[in-house]
Design a protein around this motif. Structure first.
Motif, PDB file in Angstrom:
ATOM      1  N   ASN A   1      -3.962  -3.032 -12.231  1.00 34.23           N
ATOM      2  CA  ASN A   1      -5.316  -3.544 -12.156  1.00 34.23           C
ATOM      3  C   ASN A   1      -6.108  -2.910 -13.294  1.00 34.23           C
ATOM      4  OD1 ASN A   1      -7.981  -4.093 -11.559  1.00 34.23           O
ATOM      5  ND2 ASN A   1      -7.814  -3.568  -9.398  1.00 34.23           N
ATOM      6  N   HIS A   6      -5.305  -8.192 -12.759  1.00 28.62           N
ATOM      7  CA  HIS A   6      -3.990  -7.655 -12.417  1.00 28.62           C
ATOM      8  C   HIS A   6      -2.940  -8.049 -13.446  1.00 28.62           C
ATOM      9  CE1 HIS A   6      -4.718  -5.990  -8.367  1.00 28.62           C
ATOM     10  NE2 HIS A   6      -5.791  -6.751  -8.476  1.00 28.62           N
ATOM     11  N   ARG A   8       1.414  -7.280 -14.295  1.00 28.14           N
ATOM     12  CA  ARG A   8       2.649  -6.821 -13.662  1.00 28.14           C
ATOM     13  C   ARG A   8       3.598  -6.292 -14.737  1.00 28.14           C
ATOM     14  NH1 ARG A   8       3.761  -8.510  -8.391  1.00 28.14           N
ATOM     15  NH2 ARG A   8       5.963  -8.260  -8.862  1.00 28.14           N
ATOM     16  N   PHE A  34      -2.360   4.721  -5.497  1.00 32.50           N
ATOM     17  CA  PHE A  34      -1.882   3.346  -5.539  1.00 32.50           C
ATOM     18  C   PHE A  34      -2.538   2.541  -4.426  1.00 32.50           C
ATOM     19  CE2 PHE A  34       1.453   5.628  -7.780  1.00 32.50           C
ATOM     20  CZ  PHE A  34       1.729   4.779  -8.835  1.00 32.50           C
ATOM     21  N   ASP A  37      -0.895  -2.830  -2.419  1.00 28.54           N
ATOM     22  CA  ASP A  37       0.080  -3.719  -3.064  1.00 28.54           C
ATOM     23  C   ASP A  37       0.898  -3.019  -4.152  1.00 28.54           C
ATOM     24  OD1 ASP A  37      -1.761  -3.429  -5.104  1.00 28.54           O
ATOM     25  OD2 ASP A  37      -2.198  -5.570  -5.298  1.00 28.54           O
ATOM     26  N   SER A  39      -0.342  -1.477  -6.817  1.00 25.98           N
ATOM     27  CA  SER A  39      -1.059  -1.406  -8.096  1.00 25.98           C
ATOM     28  C   SER A  39      -1.974  -0.191  -8.115  1.00 25.98           C
ATOM     29  CB  SER A  39      -1.881  -2.688  -8.319  1.00 25.98           C
ATOM     30  OG  SER A  39      -2.922  -2.785  -7.366  1.00 25.98           O
TER      31      SER A  39
END
Length: 79
Positions: A1, A6, A8, A34, A37, A39
Motif C-alpha cells: 500500500n 495497492h 503486489r 502488516f 491482507d 500488505s
C-alpha cells in the motif's frame, strides 16, 4: 500500500537490494505492521512507484525511460 494504492510483489523482489529500504523490511530486522491482507503502508506518493518496483524486479537491466529531467529527479527523491 503506497500512498493508498495497492501494489503486489514478492518478499524476494523486495529483498533483491538488501541495503535498500525494501531490503531492510524484507529481512525481518525491523518490526513492520502488516495489515490483515498482508500488505503494509508506505507513506509516499504512488505516482512513480511502478518504476521503483520494476527496478527492484530487474535491477540494472531495467529500462526506465524518463519523460523529463524533472520526472527523473522525482523518482530519485522517491527511491
Amino acid at each position: 500500500n503506497v500512498g493508498g494504492e495497492h501494489f503486489r510483489t514478492s518478499m524476494e523482489t523486495m529483498a533483491s537490494f538488501p541495503t535498500s529500504f525494501f531490503g531492510v523490511i524484507a529481512s525481518g530486522r525491523h518490526t513492520v505492521k502488516f495489515d490483515d491482507d498482508g500488505s503494509f503502508f508506505i507513506d509516499r506518493s504512488p505516482q512513480h512507484f511502478p518504476m521503483i518496483l520494476e527496478y527492484l524486479r530487474n535491477g540494472r537491466q531495467s529500462v526506465v525511460a524518463f519523460a523529463s529531467t524533472q520526472q527523473m529527479d522525482e523518482v530519485r527523491l522517491e527511491a
